[in-house]
Structures are given as C-alpha cells and as structure tokens.
Scaffold this active site. Sequence first.
Site, PDB file in Angstrom:
ATOM      1  N   ASP A 152      11.522  -2.558   4.366  1.00 21.48           N
ATOM      2  CA  ASP A 152      11.273  -3.998   4.293  1.00 21.48           C
ATOM      3  C   ASP A 152      12.420  -4.694   3.562  1.00 21.48           C
ATOM      4  OD1 ASP A 152       9.815  -6.589   4.012  1.00 21.48           O
ATOM      5  OD2 ASP A 152       8.111  -5.399   4.680  1.00 21.48           O
ATOM      6  N   HIS A 160       8.578 -10.823   1.037  1.00 19.78           N
ATOM      7  CA  HIS A 160       7.887 -10.045   2.071  1.00 19.78           C
ATOM      8  C   HIS A 160       7.723  -8.573   1.667  1.00 19.78           C
ATOM      9  CE1 HIS A 160       7.256  -8.215   6.095  1.00 19.78           C
ATOM     10  NE2 HIS A 160       6.738  -9.385   6.403  1.00 19.78           N
ATOM     11  N   SER A 218       2.427  -8.193   9.820  1.00 21.49           N
ATOM     12  CA  SER A 218       3.144  -7.631   8.672  1.00 21.49           C
ATOM     13  C   SER A 218       2.177  -7.309   7.539  1.00 21.49           C
ATOM     14  CB  SER A 218       4.146  -8.642   8.116  1.00 21.49           C
ATOM     15  OG  SER A 218       5.374  -8.546   8.768  1.00 21.49           O
TER      16      SER A 218
END
Length: 779
Positions: free
Chosen positions: A149, A219, A563
């Site tokens: 990520d 994220h 996600s």
Amino acid sequence: MEYSPKFFFAFLLLLIPSFASSLQQNQVYIVYFGEHSGEKTAQEIEEHHHSYLYSVKDTEEDARSSLIYSYKHSINGFAAKLSPEEAQKLSENDEVVSVLPSKQYSVHTTRSWEFVGIERSPGLEGKVDKDELIVKARYGKDVIAGVLDSGVWPESESFSDEGMGPIPKRWKGACATGDNFKCNKKIIGARFYIKGYESYYGPLNRTLDSYSPRDVDGHGSHTASTVAGRRVPNVASAGGFARGTASGGAPHARLAIYKVCWAIPGQEKSDGNTCFAEDMLAGIDDAINDGIDVLSASIGAHEPYEYYYDFIAIGALHAIKKNIVVSCSAGNDGPKASTLSNPAPWILTVGASSMDRTFVADIHLGNGKKVKGQTITAYKLENKMYPLVRAAQVAHSNVAKNMTDQCLPGSLDPKKARGKIVMCLRGAGLRVGKGQEAKRAGAVGFILGNSKANGEELSVDAHVLPANAVGYKNAMRILKYIDSTKNPKAYIGLAKTVYKDVTAPFMAAFSSRGPSVISPDILKPDITAPGLNVLAAWSGGASPTKLSTDHRRVKYNVLSGTSMSCPHVSGAAVLLKAIHPDWSSAAIRSAIMTTAALTNNKGHPITDASGNEADPFQFGAGHFRPTKAADPGLIYDASYEDYALYVCNFNNSKKVVPHFHCPKKPPSPGNLNYPSVAVPKLKGTVVIKRTVTNVGSSTSNSIYFATAKPPVGISVKISPPILIFKHLGEKKSFTITFRAEPELEVGKIPKGEYLFGHYSWNDANNVYDVRSPIAVALA
Ligand SMILES: *[C@@H]1O[C@H](CO)[C@@H](O)[C@H](O)[C@H]1NC(C)=O
Ligand SMILES: *[C@@H]1O[C@H](CO)[C@@H](O)[C@H](O)[C@H]1NC(C)=O
Ligand SMILES: *[C@@H]1O[C@H](CO)[C@@H](O)[C@H](O)[C@H]1NC(C)=O
C-alpha cells in the site's frame, strides 16, 4: 472522479509530444523469466540479468544505469528502461518469458473520508462471537500479515507493540529507515519501492511524499490497521462525535509494510495515488522471502488484463506457491457488470458492503417536512432556516448544461451562492471537492444528493462545511420542493449515530461486479465484507479529506471502498491461519466462502444499494462470517499445480507458468476445485467435477447430503448425493450436472444472461452447511 492510468498516459502524449516521445524511447519494461531454480546466488542472478541488458545496450554503463530492479527471491525477472527495439530484441531470447511495458495501478478507495466506529461488525456477526474467534486465534499472535500500500504511520496507537512478545524467529524481513521511521514488535518490517515511480516522474518531491515507508497519504495506515491494528477504544471523528473503538481483525498479528503507492506530482492528493507494476513486483518478491503468511493488497487496474499482463496476478501466483493467502479488492467500478479487478482464481477477491451503523441527520425544509440524510462533518449551522438553492440556479452561465448541478471546481458563482445552502448532485468529481466548491462560493452549507446509480448508499465525508448526504429518493424529494416554491429554505441538523433498525449489509453500488471477463468460468468476486464508512487509523501527514485546502489532522478517519473490505478479509485469513496453521491458502478461502451469509440482519436476502435483491456477481458466496469459517466442515482445496493446470487453458499460459509442463488436454477450467461454480455457456448438459476434504468433527463417521437451489429453469444434479467420511483429511469427489429445462431451451431467457442458485453439503448432525454459489448462462 476516477483517474485512470491509461487516460493519464494519453493526456501526456497529447499535450507534450516531445516529452512523450522521449518517454516512449525509455519506457520501463518488465522482463520476466518465471521463477528461480534456487541454485544461483543473489549476485549471480543480478549478473545474469545484466548480461541480458548488455546484449541489447551499447555500453556496459548503459546497461547498468538502465536496470531498475533485479528480482532475486521468488520472481525471476528484472525491470529496466528500454527502447521498443531493445524490448523486442530481448523478447526473442528463448529463456525470456515475456517483455512487457510497465503499468500504473491505483488503490481502491472511493475517496470518501470521515470518522466512525467499526468495532461492531455488520449485524450478522455478534460481537461476542467475533471475540470468541479472536481469543481462539490468540488474536492472530505470531501470524505475519504483509500489506502492499502507501506505507504506514508508525506512531498511530493502532500500531503500538505494548505487551507483544518477541518477533517470530522465522522473520527475515527488514526495516527501512528515513524520516524517523521506526519499526517495533507490531510493525516488524517496512520497506519502500520507488525506483519505478522515480524513473517515470523523476526524483520524489519530498514535500509530496516521504522517502521512507512512512505513509503521508492515509490509505496504507487505514488498510494496515484494519488487518491487524490494536484495539483502541474511544477514538473520535474530527467533530468529536461518532466515537467508537478502532480495531483490526487480528490485533496481535505482526505487520510487514511494503510501500509501493506514491503521491502523483501536480495532482491533488484527494485524486489518489499511483502504484507502478515494477515497484509492486519488487515488494511482493521481498514479502514472499521475508516470511509473511497473508498478503493484503487493496490495489488494482481499471481494466481487465490477461494473467500474463496482470502483475498482481503474476506476483500472487509466486506467493501461492509458498502458501501465502493473497487477498485483494474487487475494485470500485460498479454497479456495471463485468467491472471486476483481480479475477485470478489464486486470489481471494473481495467486494464491499455496508455495516449496521449510520450517522443520521435531518434536513428540515421550509414546508415543515423533514428529510433524512447522513453526515459526520464537524461543522454546524446556526439554528435558523437558510435559503436553499440547487447548484444549477447558482452556477456560472458557461458551465456545461449537464454539469450545472455537479459543483465542480470553479462552477459556482459566489455572487449567487453566498449565504445559502446549495444542493449538489453526485456524478462527476470528488464528493469532498463538491463541498470545497460550495465553501469557496460562500455557501453556508451543502447537501449532496445521490444520482440514480448511487441509489440509497451513503458514503459520509468529513466535509469542510456543514453538510448532509442524501440518497437518490430524498435527493429527488428535495429538488421537487425547491421547484415547488418561490423561497425554498432549509436547515441541516447534527447527526446521531444509529445502530438499531439499520438493515445491513447491502452491497455498495461502487463494488465492482462479475462476471469476470478474463475467467468467466470462475465466479467472482469471492466474498463481500464491510467497505462502506469504515473507521481506521489515519496518517498524521494528510487531512481527512486529503484536499490541499483542508489543514485538519486526525488520528482516525472513515473511508469507503473495496480497499476497506479487502483488509477485513485479510484479517479473517490471519485468524484462520492462527487456528489452522496447516491449511493451504485455498482451504482458508474455501472456509471463508462456504460459511458466508446470504441474508441480512433482518433475515432477508442481501440487497443492492437500491433495495433490489443482490446476486453472486456482487457478493460472491455472500457476507463473510469469520467465526463460522473457523469450522467449515468440508473444504475445497487446490494447490499451485491445480492453478497452473487452470492456466494451461489460456493461449498465453507459457507466459504465466513458463516452467510448468502443460498436458495436451488440461482439465477444463470449470473443473478447478473452486468453492463456487460458474457455467458461462450452458448447452445441452455440462458436468462439473469437485472434491471436498473433511476437516469437520473427527469423532465418528460424517455423512453429508447434497441439496441444491437450482437457478430457475436449470436442473442441477449432484452425484453421488451422499458422501460418507470415515476420517479427517479424507477426500471425496462428486459431479454436478447442469441442464437447461426444455422451456428455457426455447428461448425464454436470453443467451448470456446469468441465472443464480447454490448447492450445499449438509451433515447428518445439522452442524455444517457447506454452501457454494452457482451462476449459469445459456450458450
Ligand atoms: C513539490 O511539491 C510542492 C507541493 O505540491 C510544490 O509546491 C513544489 O513546487 C514541488 N516542487 C517541485 C520541485 O516540483
Ligand atoms: C455531460 O456530457 C458530457 C458530454 O456529452 C459527458 O462526457 C459527461 O459524462 C456528461 N456528464 C454527466 C454528469 O452526465
Ligand atoms: C487463442 O488463440 C487462437 C489462435 O491464435 C485464437 O483463435 C483464439 O481466439 C485465442 N483465444 C483467446 C482466448 O485469446
């Protein structure tokens, strides 16, 4: 707005032809050889890769400087800057499997950010049950989860190592330094991969991103903490309400962070980041060698690629060989059919659905009526009615006709919008960007109305002004009110967190759908998990909206996307790995799939965001139930060899499994021992073979009976209809025969239209219901 890599590329090529041609000349290619034999040292491997480059470059110096990565552990290949001619020349070598231009991938959030509480799972999963599972799995203790990520924010409380034991001895990973980044006993490894990114964009602008595993996007911290974050009670949103506990699925598991996604120069962070194929492959290669057990990747491409050109699939196939569970997001390109990412049958592909928690706030209209919406914004209005307008009434006159309600940047006229509540619609542009535009134009508040495609699904955001989001039906109600009166007025109330009476889960409209274009004979996605309004850790380097004009900092934030659902399933896989260390990755997936739920917390079939019954191309086997998955009764196992045989059916199989000897007639792709069944072209009868392994109770004979709920008009016959197991680990095979009933043959159902059903194995003691979804279309 989704910013597809392809579009970006086209944009560059159009605008800057001279730059573009130099780019073309020196594009990064991935040169693939398959796997390592294990006989060469790292240095020998690198020399070997170099020797190929020498053969096409003018000088040794050129060869050295063009090499970007030499993959040395499991993946045998390298990434280098090559001209198309050099790439062509390399591909002519016998030993070279493929030479392919690199690609950019992106993470799978829908770019909705806010703050809430995730501890309560979706209504289906009693909290007590879930706790029991976590205790049984010893909180995932000593299982190692890799996360591919944007890095991680190591100072977050979610990554505290308080009370954790020594790092498992088998761990071979490393911790990259820089930017004060430090590992601990929770984050036991962290690396970053930027050479592909830098060869495209030039040296990293260090005000945009951190040259270290540190996450300044948000994220990566969010996904990593959803997999294995510690339990942190009483975390709150920016506004100080919507308090809840943040906890990962496996709070005592270890995390290994592979940062492969980076900020895009010249673009708002809120528009997303980019992940280059060659950087991802380098990360996956290290992750396999470091000793991870589960790999979580909430990353994908927007278009389907055949497996030989799908670098996540290629990397995952290497991981599967080491029995690593690879869990990936299905993508956010729904609700259209055939939008699915990550279709490979060796990957666990995860769709997204809602939870049983909402943030309800009323919009009071001037006619005395109330309309319900949701919000988590930190700001509130003064207690009075304000003029209400739709964006089209206060937009500049030069805005394209069909965009006047979209509140795109610069579209609203401050002279007209000031002091009012502006109603904007979804369709184009970022949700948080619409809020920013309303604020820029001087609006005091804004209402964000769903388009028809969004249905009643609401992703709440930490908007930069008082705000409320409403579903499609309520959006139409408000517009009707605005049109019905000379002086429309409104007031936006504050939100309350509501758990009861919320029907959940329903499928998120954005969740990508099957059928898979690449593998129509594999039913995908596999499973659905919470991906709407998920609370998890955030980066100290980003605002909750990621807008550059927003300077707030928060420790926890809410995001939506596949996600967010993917790491839920990765966390469940970690727990299952802790309980069943000997299970294969296919067994873990099988257990998660065959125990999934088809009904919501009201006992009704799971629906889509508009209230229509959802189908397996949305939720796969259903909503995950980790507690049940720990004891599934039977499993559908599969090995690397089974996947390789599956790949043998593809024209380009040599580029995917170069060292595997494909038989002349490989088993048909539909016979891969998968826990679901897709028959894309039924004509006459189709017979599918499956094998189940007994992992249930060992005390006595286990007898299982087949039942089926066939798709309407299709007959489904399972043979033998009874399976008797004498001991644990025993395998039994059976066939499923599909035949269209005569009335269907005469054309009642159009060719290619899918019909759905399922079949189950139920044991005599009524403990196990091992269910598999079915999708059938007529040829
Ligand atoms: C780096 O990024 C910052 C923030 O976007 C920008 O202001 C600056 O001009 C960039 N520097 C370079 C050298 O591009
Ligand atoms: C508006 O029209 C343009 C051109 O016809 C189209 O590309 C765009 O998608 C439309 N936008 C919306 C929100 O419908
Ligand atoms: C495989 O190759 C054959 C012959 O070149 C071609 O006709 C066929 O369409 C290809 N199939 C796929 C799935 O690409």
